[in-house]
Motif scaffolding. Sequence first.
Motif, mmCIF file in Angstrom:
data_model
loop_
_atom_site.group_PDB
_atom_site.id
_atom_site.type_symbol
_atom_site.label_atom_id
_atom_site.label_comp_id
_atom_site.label_asym_id
_atom_site.label_seq_id
_atom_site.Cartn_x
_atom_site.Cartn_y
_atom_site.Cartn_z
ATOM 1 N N LEU A 1 0.825 -1.209 0.000
ATOM 2 C CA LEU A 1 0.000 0.000 0.000
ATOM 3 C C LEU A 1 0.857 1.257 0.000
ATOM 4 C CD1 LEU A 1 -2.803 -1.060 2.511
ATOM 5 C CD2 LEU A 1 -2.889 -1.046 0.007
ATOM 6 N N ILE A 2 1.974 1.237 0.741
ATOM 7 C CA ILE A 2 2.888 2.385 0.742
ATOM 8 C C ILE A 2 3.465 2.602 -0.649
ATOM 9 C CG2 ILE A 2 5.114 3.204 1.607
ATOM 10 C CD1 ILE A 2 4.448 1.930 4.270
ATOM 11 N N ALA B 1 0.829 4.107 -2.923
ATOM 12 C CA ALA B 1 0.623 5.528 -2.633
ATOM 13 C C ALA B 1 1.774 6.375 -3.153
ATOM 14 C CB ALA B 1 0.451 5.730 -1.126
ATOM 15 N N ALA C 1 -3.917 8.626 -4.370
ATOM 16 C CA ALA C 1 -3.029 7.938 -3.420
ATOM 17 C C ALA C 1 -3.811 7.306 -2.286
ATOM 18 C CB ALA C 1 -1.991 8.919 -2.880
ATOM 19 N N PHE C 2 -4.779 8.033 -1.732
ATOM 20 C CA PHE C 2 -5.554 7.531 -0.598
ATOM 21 C C PHE C 2 -7.046 7.627 -0.880
ATOM 22 C CE2 PHE C 2 -1.488 8.794 1.194
ATOM 23 C CZ PHE C 2 -1.156 7.676 1.938
ATOM 24 N N ASP D 1 0.666 16.424 1.944
ATOM 25 C CA ASP D 1 0.760 15.685 0.687
ATOM 26 C C ASP D 1 1.408 14.327 0.962
ATOM 27 O OD1 ASP D 1 -0.395 17.736 -0.682
ATOM 28 O OD2 ASP D 1 1.482 18.620 -1.356
ATOM 29 N N TRP D 2 0.605 13.382 1.384
ATOM 30 C CA TRP D 2 1.146 12.118 1.871
ATOM 31 C C TRP D 2 1.660 11.240 0.745
ATOM 32 C CZ3 TRP D 2 2.353 11.151 6.713
ATOM 33 C CH2 TRP D 2 1.774 11.946 7.715
ATOM 34 N N HIS D 3 1.270 11.484 -0.487
ATOM 35 C CA HIS D 3 1.846 10.688 -1.570
ATOM 36 C C HIS D 3 3.332 10.991 -1.736
ATOM 37 C CE1 HIS D 3 0.852 14.535 -3.322
ATOM 38 N NE2 HIS D 3 1.527 14.245 -4.427
ATOM 39 N N ARG E 1 1.383 6.956 -7.066
ATOM 40 C CA ARG E 1 0.134 7.503 -7.587
ATOM 41 C C ARG E 1 0.061 9.002 -7.355
ATOM 42 N NH1 ARG E 1 -4.259 2.872 -5.629
ATOM 43 N NH2 ARG E 1 -3.963 1.499 -7.427
ATOM 44 N N TYR F 1 -10.880 6.459 -1.493
ATOM 45 C CA TYR F 1 -11.727 5.455 -0.833
ATOM 46 C C TYR F 1 -12.940 5.181 -1.732
ATOM 47 C CZ TYR F 1 -14.379 2.966 2.684
ATOM 48 O OH TYR F 1 -15.060 1.997 3.376
ATOM 49 N N MET G 1 5.079 9.204 1.179
ATOM 50 C CA MET G 1 5.225 7.782 0.887
ATOM 51 C C MET G 1 6.370 7.519 -0.088
ATOM 52 S SD MET G 1 3.046 6.234 2.791
ATOM 53 C CE MET G 1 3.370 7.549 3.997
ATOM 54 N N PRO H 1 -10.223 1.948 -1.556
ATOM 55 C CA PRO H 1 -8.890 1.857 -2.147
ATOM 56 C C PRO H 1 -8.860 0.918 -3.344
ATOM 57 C CG PRO H 1 -9.011 0.578 -0.119
ATOM 58 C CD PRO H 1 -10.305 1.333 -0.219
#
Length: 268
Positions: A44-45, A48, A56-57, A231-233, A51, A59, A236, A61
């Motif tokens: 999953l990491i 993400a 990336a997150f 910006d968690w993508h 993408r 829903y 990751m 997923p």
Amino acid sequence: MSASSADPGAPRQRPGRPRVRGADVVALGLLTVAALVMLMPLYLILLAALRPAELAFAYPPDLLPTSLTLANFPEALFRLLPFPLYFRNTAIIAVLGIVGDLLSCSLVAYGFARFRFPGRDILFVVLLSTLMVPLIVRLVPLFVLFQQLGWINTFLPLSELVDAARIDGASEIGIWWRIMLPLSKPVLAAVTIFAFQNTWNDFLGPLVFLQKNDVRTVILGLYGLMGMFADWHLVMAAVVATVLPMVVVFLAFQRFFVKGISVTGLKG
């Protein structure tokens, strides 16, 4: 034709195949499921990291590797923070730490195993006792000591080396170098992996002793990146780049590592 000659008309015997037991199949299936469950967070990491932000997150997923891009890696590693500098600093600390651990562990183990001297048992108990004292207990006095020595914002507190040249007895060093170390390759490989992992993942030590930006490590850079924005993508992508060296080191030493953790003694 002699009696010992083989009969050409006799049926050829095939080598027996190993029997596959039902218990082995069940055990293999359970281990496969457990491995997939453990690898799922890493998968999953990675998804993400590959993408764009809007996917990336999302829903629910999407577990299929679709809509992938490599643009997140240069954005996270080169434009936001100087991660190449952090990687260089971490690599220096890791290499020096591994060399220090291998020299000190092998020399100390050789000394306790081979020599008998007054106070040996007491020193061995003291050595084992230090393993029960966590770093957090020694952190304040260590910081005061290193501050007085002028070692803050340098790599010295995180990669102390043993000066092997000061040890007397060339014959004993020769035995240690030519006999004991080759026999201890599996154990030393396990020590190498653990030393690299502990050094690469160390957060508290660099956080306390490395306060300038030009001497920070990748873990501190990753922590700073997490606090900059949501910006968690991109985060990751930096996580994947941070984990990759540990995976490479483990795969390189995997054969010796498995032997090292299973060794209980050496044949004389």
